[in-house]
Design an enzyme around this catalytic site. Structure first.
Site, PDB file in Angstrom:
ATOM      1  N   ASP A  47      -7.629  -4.880   8.895  1.00 39.04           N
ATOM      2  CA  ASP A  47      -7.258  -3.631   8.228  1.00 39.04           C
ATOM      3  C   ASP A  47      -7.111  -3.808   6.721  1.00 39.04           C
ATOM      4  OD1 ASP A  47      -5.016  -5.197   8.262  1.00 39.04           O
ATOM      5  OD2 ASP A  47      -3.636  -3.629   8.877  1.00 39.04           O
ATOM      6  N   GLU A  59       0.823  -1.216   0.000  1.00 34.19           N
ATOM      7  CA  GLU A  59       0.000   0.000   0.000  1.00 34.19           C
ATOM      8  C   GLU A  59       0.854   1.261   0.000  1.00 34.19           C
ATOM      9  OE1 GLU A  59      -3.646  -1.760   2.694  1.00 34.19           O
ATOM     10  OE2 GLU A  59      -1.814  -1.151   3.691  1.00 34.19           O
TER      11      GLU A  59
HETATM   12  P1  NAD Z   1       2.219 -10.576  13.553  1.00 32.04           P
HETATM   13  O1  NAD Z   1       2.081 -11.569  12.460  1.00 32.04           O
HETATM   14  O2  NAD Z   1       3.572 -10.202  14.033  1.00 32.04           O
HETATM   15  O3  NAD Z   1       1.388 -11.066  14.853  1.00 32.04           O
HETATM   16  C1  NAD Z   1       0.074 -11.528  14.800  1.00 32.04           C
HETATM   17  C2  NAD Z   1      -0.168 -12.476  15.962  1.00 32.04           C
HETATM   18  O4  NAD Z   1      -1.557 -12.851  15.956  1.00 32.04           O
HETATM   19  C3  NAD Z   1       0.661 -13.761  15.896  1.00 32.04           C
HETATM   20  O5  NAD Z   1       1.403 -13.921  17.080  1.00 32.04           O
HETATM   21  C4  NAD Z   1      -0.409 -14.852  15.744  1.00 32.04           C
HETATM   22  O6  NAD Z   1      -0.043 -16.082  16.362  1.00 32.04           O
HETATM   23  C5  NAD Z   1      -1.617 -14.209  16.407  1.00 32.04           C
HETATM   24  N1  NAD Z   1      -2.904 -14.784  16.023  1.00 32.04           N
HETATM   25  C6  NAD Z   1      -3.337 -15.100  14.773  1.00 32.04           C
HETATM   26  N2  NAD Z   1      -4.600 -15.605  14.837  1.00 32.04           N
HETATM   27  C7  NAD Z   1      -4.939 -15.594  16.150  1.00 32.04           C
HETATM   28  C8  NAD Z   1      -6.102 -15.999  16.859  1.00 32.04           C
HETATM   29  N3  NAD Z   1      -7.153 -16.521  16.223  1.00 32.04           N
HETATM   30  N4  NAD Z   1      -6.140 -15.824  18.202  1.00 32.04           N
HETATM   31  C9  NAD Z   1      -5.066 -15.308  18.869  1.00 32.04           C
HETATM   32  N5  NAD Z   1      -3.931 -14.932  18.258  1.00 32.04           N
HETATM   33  C10 NAD Z   1      -3.867 -15.079  16.909  1.00 32.04           C
HETATM   34  O7  NAD Z   1       1.422  -9.275  13.058  1.00 32.04           O
HETATM   35  P2  NAD Z   1       1.535  -7.782  13.600  1.00 32.04           P
HETATM   36  O8  NAD Z   1       2.599  -7.030  12.896  1.00 32.04           O
HETATM   37  O9  NAD Z   1       1.521  -7.792  15.086  1.00 32.04           O
HETATM   38  O10 NAD Z   1       0.148  -7.200  13.066  1.00 32.04           O
HETATM   39  C11 NAD Z   1      -1.084  -7.690  13.557  1.00 32.04           C
HETATM   40  C12 NAD Z   1      -2.202  -7.181  12.697  1.00 32.04           C
HETATM   41  O11 NAD Z   1      -2.318  -5.759  12.866  1.00 32.04           O
HETATM   42  C13 NAD Z   1      -1.999  -7.408  11.193  1.00 32.04           C
HETATM   43  O12 NAD Z   1      -3.208  -7.846  10.661  1.00 32.04           O
HETATM   44  C14 NAD Z   1      -1.628  -6.053  10.658  1.00 32.04           C
HETATM   45  O13 NAD Z   1      -2.002  -5.882   9.316  1.00 32.04           O
HETATM   46  C15 NAD Z   1      -2.435  -5.155  11.589  1.00 32.04           C
HETATM   47  N6  NAD Z   1      -1.935  -3.787  11.689  1.00 32.04           N
HETATM   48  C16 NAD Z   1      -2.856  -2.803  11.771  1.00 32.04           C
HETATM   49  C17 NAD Z   1      -2.446  -1.493  11.897  1.00 32.04           C
HETATM   50  C18 NAD Z   1      -3.454  -0.409  12.026  1.00 32.04           C
HETATM   51  O14 NAD Z   1      -3.109   0.780  11.948  1.00 32.04           O
HETATM   52  N7  NAD Z   1      -4.706  -0.718  12.280  1.00 32.04           N
HETATM   53  C19 NAD Z   1      -1.079  -1.173  11.913  1.00 32.04           C
HETATM   54  C20 NAD Z   1      -0.152  -2.214  11.866  1.00 32.04           C
HETATM   55  C21 NAD Z   1      -0.593  -3.524  11.763  1.00 32.04           C
END
Ligand code: NAD
Length: 349
Positions: free
Chosen positions: A227, A56
């Site tokens: 997101d 993006e």
């Molecule tokens: P990451 O992959 O480092 O961590 C995600 C975690 O979620 C992992 O530890 C995984 O085991 C866990 N997980 C997956 N499914 C699960 C479930 N059903 N129950 C419990 N835990 C579960 O990812 P990240 O960098 O921490 O990002 C997390 C999310 O946040 C992503 O989807 C990312 O796109 C989003 N994000 C959003 C914003 C925003 O501004 N809203 C900004 C950054 C990241």
């Protein structure tokens, strides 16, 4: 020359400042820019989707400065040792169009997402909120926790991740931060009795991290992980019982939890709450949701804050990203006198 803040300098800067003071300062800039909301050029981010992720571009301008971020989201990446989210960004002068700052934004994205969540919660969570549940203990999680500690006074956590390795990493990283953390055996157990629930899981599908029966009156949900089109965390029924607050509705309707609802589903823009035009939390029983997707102005605020933090320090390098011919029309002349061309001074500071 363009200022360049790479990962190494970013890490040095945070270590010198302290992560909580950095988050507090950053939150101030984010809030300030939410108050200037109508000044900004705004559009949903430009997304290039592929089967396993998305790349993006997120541009915005306040008329004086222009900023953009390049960011990806690839939930399967961690299986091969890569991160789900990586990013970099640029801040430029509108007057000349010259880029002034190029920065890493992977750490910066985690910081600005957390600071934005904490700012939103100050307006939306109950004043007596003391316990936060956090589901998903990946890259973003510690940043979220420390922002809520620094800005909302949260000290007690109930946490859950499907992956024990993520839980172990989270516990190790937050040891010594003055937090009381209970590891729960399920998402249901984690949210029990929590005043604030942060969902920050990664999966490129419509997941149900929180179902309707898990959500009691008065709770604030900080929904961060959903997101992207086709990627949500909350059961639809929760949205029907709650008041939903968003960054930029045009983008959130495509990417946020509210992609599950019709185009007329009522939402409130966070900036209107921050400027006092409308109320955030009205009653103790109200369920509030911050349907966070991350908006370009937050990255702009983060770049602006970073620019001010590194000014006069040695936390940046200077790189020759731009040509600087003596005669601005003699670009070709640089090729015939390569020895005279400016050299990168990366790492020289
Ligand atoms: P990451 O992959 O480092 O961590 C995600 C975690 O979620 C992992 O530890 C995984 O085991 C866990 N997980 C997956 N499914 C699960 C479930 N059903 N129950 C419990 N835990 C579960 O990812 P990240 O960098 O921490 O990002 C997390 C999310 O946040 C992503 O989807 C990312 O796109 C989003 N994000 C959003 C914003 C925003 O501004 N809203 C900004 C950054 C990241």
């Amino acid at each position: 020359m363009v200022q360049y803040v790479g990962v190494e300098n970013m890490v040095r800067l945070i270590a010198a400042t302290g992560i909580e003071p950095y988050l507090i300062g950053l939150a101030g800039y984010i809030e300030e820019d939410f108050r200037r909301w109508t000044l900004f050029e705004k559009a949903p981010r430009v997304a290039s989707h592929s089967p396993d992720g998305v790349i993006e571009l997120m541009p915005t301008s306040d008329g004086e400065l222009y900023g953009f971020k390049y960011v990806n989201g690839h939930p399967k990446n961690t299986r091969t040792g890569l991160q789900t989210v990586t990013a970099f960004g640029v801040l430029s002068d509108v007057e000349t169009g010259y880029p002034r700052l190029l920065s890493e934004m992977t750490i910066t994205t985690a910081l600005r997402t957390a600071a934005t969540s904490a700012v939103a919660a100050r307006y939306l969570a109950r004043e007596d909120a003391a316990v936060m549940a956090i589901i998903g203990l990946g890259s973003q999680s510690e940043f979220q926790v420390l922002a809520f500690k620094a800005l909302n006074g949260i000290r007690r956590l109930q946490v859950y991740d499907i992956d024990p390795a993520a839980t172990a990493k989270f516990m190790a990283n937050l040891a010594g931060h003055g937090l009381e953390i209970e590891v729960a055996s399920s998402a249901e157990a984690a949210v029990l009795g929590a005043d604030i629930i942060t969902t920050v899981t990664a999966d490129k599908l419509k997941a149900t991290i929180l179902s309707d029966n898990m959500i009691g009156a008065g709770v604030h949900i900080n929904a961060v992980g959903g997101d992207c089109p086709g990627k949500t965390e909350l059961q639809r029924d929760i949205l029907l019982r709650a008041d939903v607050f968003v960054e930029f509705p045009e983008q959130t309707r495509i990417e946020g939890e509210i992609q599950q609802m019709g185009p007329d589903f009522p939402v409130t823009e966070l900036w209107r709450v921050i400027v006092g035009e409308t109320k955030g939390r009205r009653t103790e029983d109200q369920i509030t949701i911050f349907d966070s997707v991350g908006f370009a102005t937050e990255d702009f605020s983060a770049l602006r804050y970073l620019r001010d933090q590194v000014e006069g320090t040695d936390y940046y390098d200077e790189i020759d990203l731009l040509t600087e011919p003596e005669d601005p029309r003699n670009l070709f002349g640089l090729l015939s006198a390569p020895a005279a061309a400016p050299r990168a001074v990366l790492g020289a500071r």
